[in-house]
Design a protein around this motif. Structure first.
Motif, PDB file in Angstrom:
ATOM      1  N   UNK A 183     -11.196  19.428 -58.011  1.00 11.83           N
ATOM      2  CA  UNK A 183     -10.237  20.200 -58.775  1.00 11.83           C
ATOM      3  C   UNK A 183      -8.850  19.594 -58.884  1.00 11.83           C
ATOM      4  N   UNK A 184      -8.519  18.661 -57.984  1.00 17.81           N
ATOM      5  CA  UNK A 184      -7.147  18.150 -57.915  1.00 17.81           C
ATOM      6  C   UNK A 184      -6.697  17.507 -59.222  1.00 17.81           C
ATOM      7  N   UNK A 185      -7.571  16.774 -59.875  1.00 23.15           N
ATOM      8  CA  UNK A 185      -7.207  16.076 -61.108  1.00 23.15           C
ATOM      9  C   UNK A 185      -6.752  17.043 -62.198  1.00 23.15           C
ATOM     10  N   UNK A 186      -7.259  18.263 -62.166  1.00 22.85           N
ATOM     11  CA  UNK A 186      -7.033  19.221 -63.257  1.00 22.85           C
ATOM     12  C   UNK A 186      -6.000  20.287 -62.899  1.00 22.85           C
ATOM     13  N   UNK A 187      -5.365  20.144 -61.743  1.00 25.37           N
ATOM     14  CA  UNK A 187      -4.416  21.158 -61.290  1.00 25.37           C
ATOM     15  C   UNK A 187      -3.301  21.361 -62.305  1.00 25.37           C
ATOM     16  N   UNK A 214     -11.850  27.198 -65.395  1.00 25.22           N
ATOM     17  CA  UNK A 214     -10.964  28.345 -65.626  1.00 25.22           C
ATOM     18  C   UNK A 214      -9.501  27.909 -65.733  1.00 25.22           C
ATOM     19  N   UNK A 215      -9.191  26.700 -65.249  1.00 22.20           N
ATOM     20  CA  UNK A 215      -7.843  26.159 -65.351  1.00 22.20           C
ATOM     21  C   UNK A 215      -6.893  26.696 -64.292  1.00 22.20           C
ATOM     22  N   UNK A 216      -5.650  26.207 -64.337  1.00 24.95           N
ATOM     23  CA  UNK A 216      -4.622  26.661 -63.406  1.00 24.95           C
ATOM     24  C   UNK A 216      -4.617  25.899 -62.101  1.00 24.95           C
ATOM     25  N   UNK A 235      -7.500  25.550 -69.437  1.00 26.67           N
ATOM     26  CA  UNK A 235      -8.855  25.106 -69.771  1.00 26.67           C
ATOM     27  C   UNK A 235      -8.860  24.360 -71.111  1.00 26.67           C
ATOM     28  N   UNK A 236      -8.005  24.781 -72.039  1.00 26.18           N
ATOM     29  CA  UNK A 236      -7.929  24.101 -73.338  1.00 26.18           C
ATOM     30  C   UNK A 236      -7.421  22.678 -73.182  1.00 26.18           C
ATOM     31  N   UNK A 237      -6.372  22.492 -72.374  1.00 20.84           N
ATOM     32  CA  UNK A 237      -5.828  21.151 -72.169  1.00 20.84           C
ATOM     33  C   UNK A 237      -6.807  20.265 -71.394  1.00 20.84           C
ATOM     34  N   UNK A 238      -7.543  20.863 -70.464  1.00 27.36           N
ATOM     35  CA  UNK A 238      -8.582  20.110 -69.759  1.00 27.36           C
ATOM     36  C   UNK A 238      -9.544  19.474 -70.753  1.00 27.36           C
ATOM     37  N   UNK A 258      -0.869  10.125 -63.319  1.00 23.93           N
ATOM     38  CA  UNK A 258      -1.538  11.303 -63.860  1.00 23.93           C
ATOM     39  C   UNK A 258      -0.548  12.273 -64.499  1.00 23.93           C
ATOM     40  N   UNK A 259       0.649  12.363 -63.956  1.00 20.17           N
ATOM     41  CA  UNK A 259       1.677  13.214 -64.555  1.00 20.17           C
ATOM     42  C   UNK A 259       2.023  12.712 -65.951  1.00 20.17           C
ATOM     43  N   UNK A 260       2.210  11.399 -66.074  1.00 22.81           N
ATOM     44  CA  UNK A 260       2.541  10.807 -67.379  1.00 22.81           C
ATOM     45  C   UNK A 260       1.370  10.957 -68.350  1.00 22.81           C
ATOM     46  N   UNK A 261       0.161  10.764 -67.836  1.00 24.16           N
ATOM     47  CA  UNK A 261      -1.031  10.869 -68.694  1.00 24.16           C
ATOM     48  C   UNK A 261      -1.116  12.242 -69.346  1.00 24.16           C
ATOM     49  N   UNK A 262      -0.718  13.260 -68.635  1.00 23.13           N
ATOM     50  CA  UNK A 262      -0.796  14.623 -69.159  1.00 23.13           C
ATOM     51  C   UNK A 262       0.165  14.852 -70.318  1.00 23.13           C
ATOM     52  N   UNK A 263       1.199  14.049 -70.405  1.00 17.11           N
ATOM     53  CA  UNK A 263       2.191  14.200 -71.458  1.00 17.11           C
ATOM     54  C   UNK A 263       1.773  13.529 -72.774  1.00 17.11           C
ATOM     55  N   UNK A 264       0.709  12.746 -72.706  1.00 18.76           N
ATOM     56  CA  UNK A 264       0.302  11.938 -73.854  1.00 18.76           C
ATOM     57  C   UNK A 264      -0.829  12.599 -74.633  1.00 18.76           C
TER      58      UNK A 264
END
Length: 351
Positions: free
Chosen positions: A19-23, A259-261, A27-30, A342-348
């Protein structure tokens, strides 16, 4: 008992590392960023453990040394938390951070907690239920100590006690009727300010009987960004996933993550409960092997499980020592760049 304890700890570690990668992702962004949650892939195809697994192992260590003695349990847990906070853990909750700093500057465990209903206590309570579930008062006392050392809101204690009770039931019964669990919990929480929480759990039970999926239940609650760190969100959703369990460990954990979050914590708590039921044999071996456990190891987890299971028997003279805290500090410093990536990846894109 050893297999139940080992299953719970490994279930926690597997859920945590998956779960850590998706913290923090909805669910939509996942679905936009990652196509498959079937295995760990945080770094070089493997998963990391976070505070969820570490706190579980701290509780295991405190239980091992205390044999149920409340003062000793409190002392050892406080000692572990002091060492943990100076190792600069990543992603620590604000309430846990403040409480641990208070411990570090000299506050005693009974005065270090802060008023918060975060889910920290729930992520470390499953083992208390498994070890002490046959002694209800002892289970309540140790859950109270484990909770109030960081979180003093009564809601945090109720949530943590619910997880402990669920893990105990999971370890003793292969099949659990949702209504039976609710009635047992209702009896357990007599004397607590639990009317609000019991109403929520009653709705969970109804949802499970209506064959509503955990994800549908979360969406109906209006948690569009996923399950939050509020314990009255986290624990009911985890209980829903557990009571809906159909015998497939991997599938259940993945559905929880989807479920996300706060996915590392929700999956870790669920893994701790399911692991008590499935035992280590019911957890896919590749998921157990595909984790960076350092500075812990699978051998350490096996030893602490054995020691807890046979604490009062002569056959169990296994000496278990916590790893040197400096090793955790080195690990955390080394992997700061991985976290940053991973933080930067989420912004792209894709958005």
């Amino acid at each position: 008992m050893k297999e139940i304890i080992l299953g719970s700890i490994m279930g926690t570690a597997v859920g945590d590392s998956l779960g850590l990668l998706y913290e923090g992702l909805s669910s939509k962004r996942q679905r936009k960023l990652y196509k498959n949650i079937n295995s760990q892939k945080f770094f070089m195809g493997k998963g990391f453990i976070s505070d969820d697994t570490e706190h579980t192992l701290m509780v295991a260590h405190a239980l091992y040394h205390s044999s149920g003695d409340e003062e000793i349990f409190s002392r050892y847990l406080a000692r572990s938390l002091r060492k943990w906070i100076i190792s600069m853990p990543l992603g620590i909750g604000f309430a846990s951070l403040r409480a641990c700093i208070k411990l570090l500057v000299g506050f005693p465990p009974e005065k270090s907690g802060v008023f918060s209903a975060g889910n920290g206590p729930a992520m470390r309570s499953a083992l208390i239920g498994i070890i002490c579930g046959n002694d209800i008062q002892k289970m309540k006392s140790l859950v109270r100590i484990s909770t109030r050392i960081t979180h003093t809101d009564p809601k945090a204690e109720i949530g943590a006690l619910t997880v402990a009770y669920a893990a105990f039931i999971a370890g003793t019964k292969k099949e659990v009727a949702p209504s039976s669990f609710y009635e047992g919990l209702k009896s357990l929480l007599i004397g607590y300010e639990s009317l609000e929480f019991l109403k929520i759990v009653e709705e969970v039970v109804d949802s499970v009987y209506n064959n509503e999926s955990t994800r549908e239940y979360v969406e109906r609650l209006g948690l569009k960004n996923g399950v939050s760190g509020y314990i009255y969100h986290t624990v009911p959703v985890v209980i829903h996933a557990w009571l809906s369990y159909k015998g497939n460990f991997r599938k259940s954990i993945i559905e929880m993550i989807e479920c996300g979050g706060d996915t590392d914590t929700t999956a870790a708590i669920l893994g701790g409960i399911l692991g008590a039921s499935a035992t280590v044999a019911g957890i896919p071996e590749e998921l157990q092997e595909n984790i960076y456990l350092f500075p812990y190891s699978k051998k350490y987890i096996e030893n602490i499980s054995h020691a807890l299971a046979y604490k009062n028997k002569r056959t169990s003279e296994i000496q278990v020592k916590e790893p040197f805290w400096g090793l955790s500090l080195i690990r955390n410093l080394i992997f700061i760049p991985v976290i940053a990536f991973h933080v930067i990846r989420r912004m792209l894109p894709p958005y």
